[in-house]
Design an enzyme around this catalytic site. Sequence first.
Site, PDB file in Angstrom:
ATOM      1  N   ARG A  63       0.823  -1.209   0.000  1.00  0.00           N
ATOM      2  CA  ARG A  63       0.000   0.000   0.000  1.00  0.00           C
ATOM      3  C   ARG A  63       0.866   1.272   0.000  1.00  0.00           C
ATOM      4  O   ARG A  63       0.557   2.252  -0.676  1.00  0.00           O
ATOM      5  CB  ARG A  63      -0.891  -0.036   1.255  1.00  0.00           C
TER       6      ARG A  63
ATOM      7  N   ARG B  95      -9.936   2.623  -3.175  1.00  0.00           N
ATOM      8  CA  ARG B  95      -8.778   2.262  -2.359  1.00  0.00           C
ATOM      9  C   ARG B  95      -8.729   3.161  -1.126  1.00  0.00           C
ATOM     10  O   ARG B  95      -9.010   4.360  -1.246  1.00  0.00           O
ATOM     11  CB  ARG B  95      -7.453   2.471  -3.123  1.00  0.00           C
ATOM     12  N   VAL B  96      -8.388   2.574  -0.001  1.00  0.00           N
ATOM     13  CA  VAL B  96      -8.193   3.383   1.210  1.00  0.00           C
ATOM     14  C   VAL B  96      -6.797   4.003   1.141  1.00  0.00           C
ATOM     15  O   VAL B  96      -5.823   3.323   0.815  1.00  0.00           O
ATOM     16  CB  VAL B  96      -8.329   2.500   2.475  1.00  0.00           C
ATOM     17  N   LEU B  97      -6.712   5.301   1.382  1.00  0.00           N
ATOM     18  CA  LEU B  97      -5.433   6.006   1.287  1.00  0.00           C
ATOM     19  C   LEU B  97      -4.763   6.098   2.651  1.00  0.00           C
ATOM     20  O   LEU B  97      -5.438   6.275   3.672  1.00  0.00           O
ATOM     21  CB  LEU B  97      -5.659   7.402   0.714  1.00  0.00           C
TER      22      LEU B  97
ATOM     23  N   HIS C  38     -19.350   9.707  -1.233  1.00  0.00           N
ATOM     24  CA  HIS C  38     -19.729   8.383  -0.705  1.00  0.00           C
ATOM     25  C   HIS C  38     -21.247   8.221  -0.815  1.00  0.00           C
ATOM     26  O   HIS C  38     -21.997   9.136  -0.462  1.00  0.00           O
ATOM     27  CB  HIS C  38     -19.285   8.250   0.754  1.00  0.00           C
TER      28      HIS C  38
HETATM   29  C1  GAR Z   1     -20.344   6.104  -6.782  1.00  0.00           C
HETATM   30  O1  GAR Z   1     -21.602   5.667  -6.347  1.00  0.00           O
HETATM   31  C2  GAR Z   1     -19.503   6.533  -5.602  1.00  0.00           C
HETATM   32  O2  GAR Z   1     -20.220   7.213  -4.609  1.00  0.00           O
HETATM   33  C3  GAR Z   1     -19.022   5.205  -5.103  1.00  0.00           C
HETATM   34  O3  GAR Z   1     -18.674   4.492  -6.268  1.00  0.00           O
HETATM   35  C4  GAR Z   1     -19.538   4.923  -7.328  1.00  0.00           C
HETATM   36  C5  GAR Z   1     -18.693   5.311  -8.509  1.00  0.00           C
HETATM   37  O4  GAR Z   1     -19.479   5.595  -9.612  1.00  0.00           O
HETATM   38  N1  GAR Z   1     -17.923   5.339  -4.220  1.00  0.00           N
HETATM   39  C6  GAR Z   1     -17.765   4.607  -3.135  1.00  0.00           C
HETATM   40  O5  GAR Z   1     -18.509   3.707  -2.821  1.00  0.00           O
HETATM   41  C7  GAR Z   1     -16.529   4.950  -2.309  1.00  0.00           C
HETATM   42  N2  GAR Z   1     -16.614   4.338  -1.022  1.00  0.00           N
HETATM   43  P1  GAR Z   1     -18.867   6.346 -10.884  1.00  0.00           P
HETATM   44  O6  GAR Z   1     -17.560   5.614 -11.226  1.00  0.00           O
HETATM   45  O7  GAR Z   1     -19.898   6.164 -11.940  1.00  0.00           O
HETATM   46  O8  GAR Z   1     -18.633   7.770 -10.500  1.00  0.00           O
END
Ligand code: GAR
Length: 205
Positions: A69, A95-97, A113
Amino acid sequence: MSEPLRVAVLVSGSGTNLQSLLDAAASGDLGSARVVGVISNRPGAGALLRAERAGVPALVLDHKSFADRAAFDAALREGVTSLGADLVVLAGFMRVLTPVFLDAFAGRVINIHPSLLPSFPGVDAQGQAFAHGVKVTGCTVHFVDAGLDSGPIISQSAVPVRDDDDAETLRARILVEEHRLLREVVRDLAEGRLRREGRRVLRRP
Ligand code: GAR
């Protein structure tokens, strides 16, 4: 006219949130913010094609090709630094930073989120909310710290959960709100409208 805010967008997936930022910038709806580069940790991510179509430089840093990481985060730090970014937006970046990356961009990394944090952090927040049976969920844009979706909340938007929803219809309804919320926050940051008081992030009228 303020200096342009240089935005680096980190992605892992299809990139509809990235597209929302690109479209807003093109239509003058993102204040002085400009997307100056996109970095994906997944070689086949649809987001890369969106960057290419918009003429924005895109870089792939496949996390699987790094020893650990810390090595991945160091490469990411170099990538973002070389873009001269003022703001880093995690838009579906899965990815968790670690502090190896975060310490270099303190207070300048935000994440979208798909839940009303602090409920349902982590993966598949929409599925978690659906399975829990909540009647209202939504999305959150927050500053990123070293925890899991735990940094100071900048803005949230609520979405109803309907009786005839399934996890996919709910996901789609949240995504529409994500696009709006992320654009709004990036524009507010570009216009210097947000200030922090400890954990609270306040918007100037
Ligand atoms: C989105 O719903 C975003 O909120 C989520 O992934 C999706 C990406 O969609 N992110 C997470 O869950 C982060 N924990 P996209 O690639 O179409 O923007």
